[in-house]
Scaffold this motif. Structure first.
Motif, PDB file in Angstrom:
ATOM      1  N   THR A   1      92.555  15.850  24.730  1.00  0.00           N
ATOM      2  CA  THR A   1      93.846  15.699  25.388  1.00  0.00           C
ATOM      3  C   THR A   1      94.422  14.305  25.159  1.00  0.00           C
ATOM      4  OG1 THR A   1      93.010  17.179  27.100  1.00  0.00           O
ATOM      5  CG2 THR A   1      95.044  16.017  27.585  1.00  0.00           C
ATOM      6  N   THR A   2      93.567  13.284  25.273  1.00  0.00           N
ATOM      7  CA  THR A   2      94.035  11.896  25.177  1.00  0.00           C
ATOM      8  C   THR A   2      93.662  11.214  23.864  1.00  0.00           C
ATOM      9  OG1 THR A   2      92.017  11.031  26.178  1.00  0.00           O
ATOM     10  CG2 THR A   2      93.830  11.615  27.675  1.00  0.00           C
ATOM     11  N   ASP A   3      92.857  11.867  23.031  1.00  0.00           N
ATOM     12  CA  ASP A   3      92.340  11.305  21.776  1.00  0.00           C
ATOM     13  C   ASP A   3      91.471  10.071  21.993  1.00  0.00           C
ATOM     14  OD1 ASP A   3      93.339  13.245  20.119  1.00  0.00           O
ATOM     15  OD2 ASP A   3      95.172  12.144  19.636  1.00  0.00           O
ATOM     16  N   GLN A   4      90.919   9.913  23.181  1.00  0.00           N
ATOM     17  CA  GLN A   4      90.001   8.809  23.438  1.00  0.00           C
ATOM     18  C   GLN A   4      88.611   9.206  22.960  1.00  0.00           C
ATOM     19  OE1 GLN A   4      90.860   8.423  27.691  1.00  0.00           O
ATOM     20  NE2 GLN A   4      91.525   6.323  27.253  1.00  0.00           N
ATOM     21  N   THR A   5      87.881   8.219  22.435  1.00  0.00           N
ATOM     22  CA  THR A   5      86.536   8.486  21.929  1.00  0.00           C
ATOM     23  C   THR A   5      85.509   7.717  22.750  1.00  0.00           C
ATOM     24  OG1 THR A   5      86.766   6.708  20.299  1.00  0.00           O
ATOM     25  CG2 THR A   5      87.307   8.939  19.576  1.00  0.00           C
ATOM     26  N   TYR A   6      84.345   8.338  22.913  1.00  0.00           N
ATOM     27  CA  TYR A   6      83.279   7.760  23.720  1.00  0.00           C
ATOM     28  C   TYR A   6      81.942   7.916  23.013  1.00  0.00           C
ATOM     29  CZ  TYR A   6      86.860   8.437  27.290  1.00  0.00           C
ATOM     30  OH  TYR A   6      88.034   8.423  27.985  1.00  0.00           O
ATOM     31  N   CYS A   7      81.066   6.915  23.194  1.00  0.00           N
ATOM     32  CA  CYS A   7      79.686   7.094  22.758  1.00  0.00           C
ATOM     33  C   CYS A   7      79.099   8.194  23.648  1.00  0.00           C
ATOM     34  CB  CYS A   7      78.898   5.786  22.885  1.00  0.00           C
ATOM     35  SG  CYS A   7      78.764   5.131  24.560  1.00  0.00           S
ATOM     36  N   LEU A   8      77.976   8.742  23.275  1.00  0.00           N
ATOM     37  CA  LEU A   8      77.458   9.882  24.035  1.00  0.00           C
ATOM     38  C   LEU A   8      77.091   9.518  25.470  1.00  0.00           C
ATOM     39  CD1 LEU A   8      75.405  11.980  21.481  1.00  0.00           C
ATOM     40  CD2 LEU A   8      77.838  12.002  22.006  1.00  0.00           C
ATOM     41  N   GLU A   9      76.589   8.292  25.688  1.00  0.00           N
ATOM     42  CA  GLU A   9      76.247   7.889  27.061  1.00  0.00           C
ATOM     43  C   GLU A   9      77.489   7.920  27.944  1.00  0.00           C
ATOM     44  OE1 GLU A   9      75.530   5.787  24.435  1.00  0.00           O
ATOM     45  OE2 GLU A   9      73.355   5.833  24.313  1.00  0.00           O
ATOM     46  N   GLN A  10      78.569   7.308  27.460  1.00  0.00           N
ATOM     47  CA  GLN A  10      79.819   7.301  28.217  1.00  0.00           C
ATOM     48  C   GLN A  10      80.455   8.688  28.223  1.00  0.00           C
ATOM     49  OE1 GLN A  10      81.181   4.886  30.124  1.00  0.00           O
ATOM     50  NE2 GLN A  10      79.275   3.785  29.721  1.00  0.00           N
ATOM     51  N   GLY A  11      80.246   9.430  27.156  1.00  0.00           N
ATOM     52  CA  GLY A  11      80.779  10.785  27.072  1.00  0.00           C
ATOM     53  C   GLY A  11      80.225  11.679  28.168  1.00  0.00           C
ATOM     54  N   VAL A  12      78.936  11.527  28.455  1.00  0.00           N
ATOM     55  CA  VAL A  12      78.323  12.307  29.538  1.00  0.00           C
ATOM     56  C   VAL A  12      79.014  11.967  30.857  1.00  0.00           C
ATOM     57  CG1 VAL A  12      76.212  12.615  30.904  1.00  0.00           C
ATOM     58  CG2 VAL A  12      76.084  12.623  28.410  1.00  0.00           C
ATOM     59  N   LEU A  13      79.223  10.675  31.105  1.00  0.00           N
ATOM     60  CA  LEU A  13      79.891  10.258  32.350  1.00  0.00           C
ATOM     61  C   LEU A  13      81.320  10.792  32.418  1.00  0.00           C
ATOM     62  CD1 LEU A  13      78.666   6.539  32.511  1.00  0.00           C
ATOM     63  CD2 LEU A  13      77.811   8.492  33.833  1.00  0.00           C
ATOM     64  N   GLN A  14      82.042  10.712  31.302  1.00  0.00           N
ATOM     65  CA  GLN A  14      83.425  11.201  31.270  1.00  0.00           C
ATOM     66  C   GLN A  14      83.485  12.713  31.480  1.00  0.00           C
ATOM     67  OE1 GLN A  14      86.249   9.336  31.140  1.00  0.00           O
ATOM     68  NE2 GLN A  14      84.894   7.564  31.254  1.00  0.00           N
ATOM     69  N   ALA A  15      82.569  13.434  30.857  1.00  0.00           N
ATOM     70  CA  ALA A  15      82.545  14.895  31.002  1.00  0.00           C
ATOM     71  C   ALA A  15      82.207  15.293  32.438  1.00  0.00           C
ATOM     72  CB  ALA A  15      81.544  15.504  30.022  1.00  0.00           C
ATOM     73  N   GLN A  16      81.380  14.486  33.108  1.00  0.00           N
ATOM     74  CA  GLN A  16      81.059  14.765  34.510  1.00  0.00           C
ATOM     75  C   GLN A  16      82.273  14.510  35.404  1.00  0.00           C
ATOM     76  OE1 GLN A  16      77.702  12.124  34.931  1.00  0.00           O
ATOM     77  NE2 GLN A  16      76.212  13.766  34.572  1.00  0.00           N
ATOM     78  N   LYS A  17      83.034  13.443  35.116  1.00  0.00           N
ATOM     79  CA  LYS A  17      84.195  13.077  35.937  1.00  0.00           C
ATOM     80  C   LYS A  17      85.383  13.999  35.696  1.00  0.00           C
ATOM     81  CE  LYS A  17      83.530   8.117  35.635  1.00  0.00           C
ATOM     82  NZ  LYS A  17      84.193   6.893  35.184  1.00  0.00           N
ATOM     83  N   LYS A  18      85.652  14.278  34.440  1.00  0.00           N
ATOM     84  CA  LYS A  18      86.875  14.991  34.059  1.00  0.00           C
ATOM     85  C   LYS A  18      86.534  16.388  33.560  1.00  0.00           C
ATOM     86  CE  LYS A  18      88.930  10.608  32.774  1.00  0.00           C
ATOM     87  NZ  LYS A  18      89.535   9.807  31.734  1.00  0.00           N
ATOM     88  N   LYS A  19      86.138  17.227  34.479  1.00  0.00           N
ATOM     89  CA  LYS A  19      85.675  18.568  34.107  1.00  0.00           C
ATOM     90  C   LYS A  19      86.775  19.430  33.500  1.00  0.00           C
ATOM     91  CE  LYS A  19      81.902  18.561  37.365  1.00  0.00           C
ATOM     92  NZ  LYS A  19      80.658  18.833  36.798  1.00  0.00           N
ATOM     93  N   LYS A  20      88.042  19.130  33.800  1.00  0.00           N
ATOM     94  CA  LYS A  20      89.134  19.947  33.272  1.00  0.00           C
ATOM     95  C   LYS A  20      89.583  19.496  31.886  1.00  0.00           C
ATOM     96  CE  LYS A  20      90.901  21.495  37.671  1.00  0.00           C
ATOM     97  NZ  LYS A  20      92.048  21.639  38.549  1.00  0.00           N
ATOM     98  N   SER A  21      89.148  18.332  31.458  1.00  0.00           N
ATOM     99  CA  SER A  21      89.538  17.837  30.135  1.00  0.00           C
ATOM    100  C   SER A  21      88.820  18.622  29.052  1.00  0.00           C
ATOM    101  CB  SER A  21      89.196  16.353  29.995  1.00  0.00           C
ATOM    102  OG  SER A  21      89.990  15.587  30.860  1.00  0.00           O
TER     103      SER A  21
END
Length: 154
Positions: A89-109
């Motif tokens: 949605t936002t084209d933001q990129t994350y390392c996998l560690e941060q990606g896990v946190l982002q996926a937990q926070k933003k479940k609708k993304s």
């Protein structure tokens, strides 16, 4: 990974780097499983020079080159060599560690796992390096049997 795949790497180098690669591999696969458990199912191979076709148009290659530049984590600024998580949605990129946190926070993304190597390829790189190390390492000499002297038998 390139050192692990280098067929000219010495046994000393392989002996040194294999334990580090095992740790990286374990962490990488663990994070991929966590992301899968969080519902991240979309994935595609990272556009790299080795995975692009020579016949692609110049504009397509230019867009692939620009994608190669975006392989830094938005939060930690780490280079994401093996894989990254992209918020589609936002084209933001994350390392996998941060990606896990982002996926937990933003479940609708909508997230997309972008990877350089599949799990099977990563494991094969490890197996091949261990096989090369075994082939490069000299066999251990058999223990020498010494005869007992007659004096020691008395």
């Amino acid at each position: 990974c390139q050192i692990m795949e280098d067929t000219t790497a010495s046994s000393d180098l392989l002996r040194t780097i294999i334990p580090y690669y095992e740790q990286i591999l374990q962490r990488e696969l663990s994070h991929r499983r966590m992301l899968s458990d969080l519902g991240v199912t979309l994935g595609r191979r990272m556009a790299t020079p080795t995975h692009t076709r020579l016949s692609q148009s110049a504009s397509r290659r230019a867009s692939l080159d620009s994608e190669e530049v975006t392989t830094r984590c938005e939060v930690t600024k780490k280079i994401c060599y093996l894989s990254l998580l992209m918020n589609s949605t936002t084209d933001q990129t994350y390392c996998l560690e941060q990606g896990v946190l982002q996926a937990q926070k933003k479940k609708k993304s909508k997230f997309c796992l972008i990877y350089r190597y599949t799990e099977e390829e990563l494991k094969k790189i490890m197996e091949d390096a261990k096989t090369r190390l075994t082939a490069l390492s000299p066999p251990e000499p058999a223990p020498v049997q010494r005869r007992k002297s007659r004096k020691s038998e008395s």
